[in-house]
Design a protein around this motif. Structure first.
Motif, PDB file in Angstrom:
ATOM      1  N   LEU A  91       1.034  -1.018   0.012  1.00 51.98           N
ATOM      2  CA  LEU A  91      -0.020   0.105  -0.036  1.00 51.98           C
ATOM      3  C   LEU A  91       0.898   1.303   0.066  1.00 51.98           C
ATOM      4  CD1 LEU A  91      -3.018  -0.473   2.453  1.00 51.98           C
ATOM      5  CD2 LEU A  91      -3.078   0.187  -0.039  1.00 51.98           C
ATOM      6  N   ASN A  92       2.177   1.095  -0.153  1.00 52.99           N
ATOM      7  CA  ASN A  92       3.031   2.307  -0.175  1.00 52.99           C
ATOM      8  C   ASN A  92       2.871   3.017  -1.480  1.00 52.99           C
ATOM      9  OD1 ASN A  92       4.046   2.057   2.454  1.00 52.99           O
ATOM     10  ND2 ASN A  92       5.645   0.856   2.070  1.00 52.99           N
ATOM     11  N   ARG A  93       2.592   2.181  -2.648  1.00 46.86           N
ATOM     12  CA  ARG A  93       2.926   2.625  -3.813  1.00 46.86           C
ATOM     13  C   ARG A  93       1.812   2.431  -4.825  1.00 46.86           C
ATOM     14  NH1 ARG A  93       5.493   0.442  -8.617  1.00 46.86           N
ATOM     15  NH2 ARG A  93       5.830   1.902 -10.058  1.00 46.86           N
ATOM     16  N   LEU A  94       1.387   2.933  -5.732  1.00 47.32           N
ATOM     17  CA  LEU A  94       0.142   2.916  -6.751  1.00 47.32           C
ATOM     18  C   LEU A  94       0.777   1.820  -7.808  1.00 47.32           C
ATOM     19  CD1 LEU A  94      -2.638   3.424  -7.861  1.00 47.32           C
ATOM     20  CD2 LEU A  94      -1.904   5.420  -8.746  1.00 47.32           C
ATOM     21  N   THR A 242      -2.607  -9.866   1.380  1.00 49.14           N
ATOM     22  CA  THR A 242      -2.610  -9.021   2.725  1.00 49.14           C
ATOM     23  C   THR A 242      -2.151  -7.513   2.262  1.00 49.14           C
ATOM     24  OG1 THR A 242      -1.755 -10.693   3.878  1.00 49.14           O
ATOM     25  CG2 THR A 242      -1.095  -8.687   4.559  1.00 49.14           C
ATOM     26  N   LEU A 243      -2.447  -6.722   2.432  1.00 49.30           N
ATOM     27  CA  LEU A 243      -2.122  -5.412   2.102  1.00 49.30           C
ATOM     28  C   LEU A 243      -1.055  -4.852   3.137  1.00 49.30           C
ATOM     29  CD1 LEU A 243      -5.622  -3.716   1.236  1.00 49.30           C
ATOM     30  CD2 LEU A 243      -3.821  -4.596  -0.211  1.00 49.30           C
ATOM     31  N   GLN A 244       0.017  -4.312   2.673  1.00 46.22           N
ATOM     32  CA  GLN A 244       1.188  -3.891   3.706  1.00 46.22           C
ATOM     33  C   GLN A 244       1.502  -2.552   3.542  1.00 46.22           C
ATOM     34  OE1 GLN A 244       3.665  -6.898   2.207  1.00 46.22           O
ATOM     35  NE2 GLN A 244       3.082  -8.516   3.867  1.00 46.22           N
ATOM     36  N   THR A 245       1.678  -1.799   4.493  1.00 43.96           N
ATOM     37  CA  THR A 245       2.530  -0.506   4.309  1.00 43.96           C
ATOM     38  C   THR A 245       3.374  -0.252   5.575  1.00 43.96           C
ATOM     39  OG1 THR A 245       1.653   1.909   3.782  1.00 43.96           O
ATOM     40  CG2 THR A 245       0.481   0.762   5.434  1.00 43.96           C
ATOM     41  N   GLN A 246       3.734   1.064   5.524  1.00 43.26           N
ATOM     42  CA  GLN A 246       4.254   1.759   6.713  1.00 43.26           C
ATOM     43  C   GLN A 246       3.856   2.993   6.918  1.00 43.26           C
ATOM     44  OE1 GLN A 246       9.016   3.287   7.196  1.00 43.26           O
ATOM     45  NE2 GLN A 246       8.848   1.042   7.064  1.00 43.26           N
ATOM     46  N   LEU A 247       3.661   3.138   8.018  1.00 46.90           N
ATOM     47  CA  LEU A 247       3.113   4.545   8.584  1.00 46.90           C
ATOM     48  C   LEU A 247       4.088   5.449   9.502  1.00 46.90           C
ATOM     49  CD1 LEU A 247      -0.497   3.584   9.740  1.00 46.90           C
ATOM     50  CD2 LEU A 247       0.125   4.405   7.377  1.00 46.90           C
ATOM     51  N   ARG A 248       4.001   6.703   9.314  1.00 43.98           N
ATOM     52  CA  ARG A 248       4.827   7.628  10.202  1.00 43.98           C
ATOM     53  C   ARG A 248       4.035   8.431  11.064  1.00 43.98           C
ATOM     54  NH1 ARG A 248      10.592   7.695   9.252  1.00 43.98           N
ATOM     55  NH2 ARG A 248      10.627   5.759   8.130  1.00 43.98           N
ATOM     56  N   ARG A 249       4.595   8.698  12.388  1.00 45.73           N
ATOM     57  CA  ARG A 249       3.835   9.440  13.250  1.00 45.73           C
ATOM     58  C   ARG A 249       3.468  10.948  12.584  1.00 45.73           C
ATOM     59  NH1 ARG A 249      -0.078   9.255  16.883  1.00 45.73           N
ATOM     60  NH2 ARG A 249       0.626  10.246  18.888  1.00 45.73           N
ATOM     61  N   THR A 250       4.657  11.446  11.908  1.00 42.43           N
ATOM     62  CA  THR A 250       4.614  12.754  11.242  1.00 42.43           C
ATOM     63  C   THR A 250       4.060  12.326   9.897  1.00 42.43           C
ATOM     64  OG1 THR A 250       6.923  12.359  10.734  1.00 42.43           O
ATOM     65  CG2 THR A 250       6.190  13.794  12.546  1.00 42.43           C
ATOM     66  N   PRO A 252       3.891  12.639   6.046  1.00 43.30           N
ATOM     67  CA  PRO A 252       4.743  12.846   4.989  1.00 43.30           C
ATOM     68  C   PRO A 252       4.276  14.055   4.435  1.00 43.30           C
ATOM     69  CG  PRO A 252       3.919  10.452   5.079  1.00 43.30           C
ATOM     70  CD  PRO A 252       3.323  11.116   5.965  1.00 43.30           C
TER      71      PRO A 252
ATOM     72  N   GLY B 187       7.871   6.776  15.920  1.00 44.75           N
ATOM     73  CA  GLY B 187       8.462   6.970  14.896  1.00 44.75           C
ATOM     74  C   GLY B 187       7.552   6.252  13.701  1.00 44.75           C
ATOM     75  N   ALA B 189       5.572   2.752  11.696  1.00 47.14           N
ATOM     76  CA  ALA B 189       4.691   1.419  12.274  1.00 47.14           C
ATOM     77  C   ALA B 189       4.596   0.380  11.077  1.00 47.14           C
ATOM     78  CB  ALA B 189       3.510   1.468  12.958  1.00 47.14           C
ATOM     79  N   VAL B 191       2.749  -2.107   8.987  1.00 46.01           N
ATOM     80  CA  VAL B 191       1.282  -2.611   9.033  1.00 46.01           C
ATOM     81  C   VAL B 191       0.822  -3.531   7.893  1.00 46.01           C
ATOM     82  CG1 VAL B 191      -1.065  -1.612   8.854  1.00 46.01           C
ATOM     83  CG2 VAL B 191       0.626  -0.161  10.123  1.00 46.01           C
ATOM     84  N   ARG B 248       0.724   7.049  -4.458  1.00 46.21           N
ATOM     85  CA  ARG B 248       1.343   7.925  -5.520  1.00 46.21           C
ATOM     86  C   ARG B 248       2.041   6.692  -6.414  1.00 46.21           C
ATOM     87  NH1 ARG B 248       1.457  13.452  -5.586  1.00 46.21           N
ATOM     88  NH2 ARG B 248      -0.243  13.817  -4.092  1.00 46.21           N
TER      89      ARG B 248
END
Lengths: 267, 267
Positions: A91-94, A242-250, A252, B187, B189, B191, B248
Motif C-alpha cells: 500500500l506504499n505505492r500505486l 495481505t495489504l502492507q504499508t508503513q506509517l509515520r507518526r509525522t 509525510p 516513529g 509502524a 502495518v 502515489r
C-alpha cells in the motif's frame, strides 16, 4: 492472566480458552504468513503447547481458527500443513496487480464484461464525465497461477477506455495500458479499504466459501495531471492477499497538501 | 452488457442479475459511506431503477447486499434506511483510535486482560526482548459512543508496559501514553491489513454476526529511535471502519530507504 469476576466456572473456562486460542492463533498466523514454515508443516501440538505455554485444547482451538481461515489444513495422523502463503500487496505505492505480484507468478484475467454503458450519476461525477456521456465498464476475475484472487469492477472515461477494447486485457494491467495509451504516467489514487462478506455469486467466482471475508478496495486513480481516469471496486480474497504499508507518526510532506478530491466525497 | 454465450436462459439471467446487483451495490455503498443520504433514507426503488438503469429486481437484490453488510435496513412500507455511516481511519499517518476518531465521539476501552506474561518466542523477537524476559499483555474491546468497534491484543516490553498498568487505559490511547511516559515521540509502524471472518467468541464481543467480515490489522510500532515498543493485532468491525489512504505512482522519498525491519519477517 488476571483474575476475572466469577461467572459460572464452565463459561469462564470456555471464555478464557477462546481468548487464549485467539492470542495463539494471531501469533501463529504471523508465522504462517511470513513463511516461517515454508509450505510445509507446523510444529507438533506438544511443541506448540510448550512454545505458547498453552494447553493442548487451546492449541487445537487456535489451529482450528487458522484452518477456518483457510491458511492451514489439519490432517489426522499427519499434523497441520500450510495450505498456501498469502501474497503481500504493497500500500506504499500505486501499482497494478501484475506489477505487484510478478515475482509470485503469472496474473491472468478472465474478462467477464467489457462494454460501453451510461454510468450512474455518481460514477460520472467521480470520473468528471459530463452528464449523458457514456463510460467503458470492465469486469474481470484475476487469477495468480490459475487461482482466483480478485474480482475487479472498473469504470473508465470513453477516451481512455475505448482504446483499451482492442488490447490484451487477459494478460496486462490496465494501469500500464493507460500509461502507454496516454503517454502520461499515473499520479495518485484515493483508496479505501474495507472488509465485506462474499455474496454467494461472488463466492462462486472467487472459489471461496459463502460469506468468506474479502478485502474490498475502492480506488480512484488519477493521471499525473490530476484527471481521474479509473474508478474501481476490487474484491480481494481475504485468504490470499495481505495489504502492507508503513506509517509515520509525522505526516509525510506529500500528504500535508492533498488535492481537494483526496477525501472520499459524498456521492 | 455484452452478449454472453448462451447457457440455460434462467442460469444466465440469474448470473446477469447478480452481476448487475453487485455493480449497483458498489456505487450505492460509496454513497452511503460518503454520507450522501445522511443518516436518512435512500431514494425509492423507482428512482434507483431510473438512476442505475436497472430493473426493480436488480435494485432489490443490490439493497439486499447492503442490508446483509449491515449498512442499511429495509423496512416494508417505509423504504431503505441508513443504519450508520462507517468511520474513516486514515492510513496516511500513524495515530491511535481515539486521536483518529475524536470528531465522531468518545472512544472507551473495556480492559479485558492486563497482565505480565512470558511471550511466545516470535513475539519476543519482534519486540527485541531477550529470551526469558516477560512482556505486558493488554486486551481491550474499544467502543465508539458505546458501540464496539475493535478488539485489540497488545504486547509491550516491560519497561514500556509496566508503567502503563496504573494509567487510565479505559479512556486513553496507548500511543499517547507511551509518548508521555518515554518523553519520545513514536516513529514508524509496519502495518499489514487482512480480511478475516469473526470466530463465534469474537463475534459476541464485537456484537456482530458469526463469520462477519473483520478488518484485521497487524501493527508493530517503533519509537522515533527505531526501537519496537508495541505489537498489536487489531480486529476492526468491517461494518464500522474504513481504512483510507492516498497512493502515489512514484514511491515517496521516506519510503525508498526503509529500515531493515520494515517488511514483515518470517517468525
Amino acid at each position: 492472566m488476571t483474575p476475572q469476576p466469577q461467572t459460572t466456572a464452565l463459561t469462564e473456562a470456555r471464555r478464557r480458552r477462546a481468548d487464549r486460542a485467539r492470542q495463539v492463533a494471531d501469533v501463529l498466523r504471523h508465522q504462517v504468513l511470513g513463511g516461517a514454515f515454508g509450505d510445509g508443516a507446523l510444529p507438533g501440538e506438544s511443541m506448540l503447547c510448550r512454545d505458547y505455554a498453552a494447553s493442548r485444547n487451546t492449541v487445537r482451538e487456535a489451529l482450528g481458527l487458522l484452518a477456518a481461515e483457510g491458511l492451514v489444513e489439519r490432517l489426522p495422523g499427519v499434523g497441520t500443513l500450510v495450505v498456501s502463503g498469502k501474497y503481500g500487496h504493497g500500500l506504499n505505492r500505486l501499482a497494478g496487480l501484475a506489477e505487484t505480484l510478478h515475482e509470485h507468478g503469472e496474473i491472468t484475467n478472465q474478462v467477464r464484461t467489457l462494454t460501453v454503458i451510461h454510468p450512474p450519476a455518481v460514477v460520472a461525477r467521480r470520473l468528471r464525465v459530463p452528464d449523458g456521456e457514456q463510460v467503458v465498464y470492465l469486469e474481470r476475475v484475476r487469477s495468480l497461477n490459475g487461482v482466483p484472487v480478485s474480482l475487479d469492477l472498473t469504470y473508465l472515461p470513453q477516451d481512455i477506455g475505448v482504446p483499451l477494447l482492442g488490447e490484451d486485457l487477459a494478460h496486462r494491467d490496465v494501469f500500464v495500458l493507460i500509461e502507454e495509451l496516454t503517454g502520461q504516467s499515473l499520479g495518485h489514487a484515493d483508496v479505501s479499504v474495507e472488509a465485506v462478506n462474499a455474496d454467494p455469486h461472488c463466492a462462486a467466482l472467487l472459489d471461496v466459501t459463502d460469506r468468506a471475508a474479502l478485502l474490498m478496495v475502492e480506488r480512484v486513480t488519477h493521471l499525473a495531471d490530476g484527471r481521474p481516469v479509473d474508478l474501481e471496486w476490487i474484491r480481494f480474497r481475504g485468504d490470499r492477499l495481505t495489504l502492507q504499508t508503513q506509517l509515520r507518526r509525522t505526516t509525510p510532506a506529500h500528504l500535508t497538501a492533498t488535492p481537494p478530491d483526496s477525501q472520499p466525497r459524498a456521492g
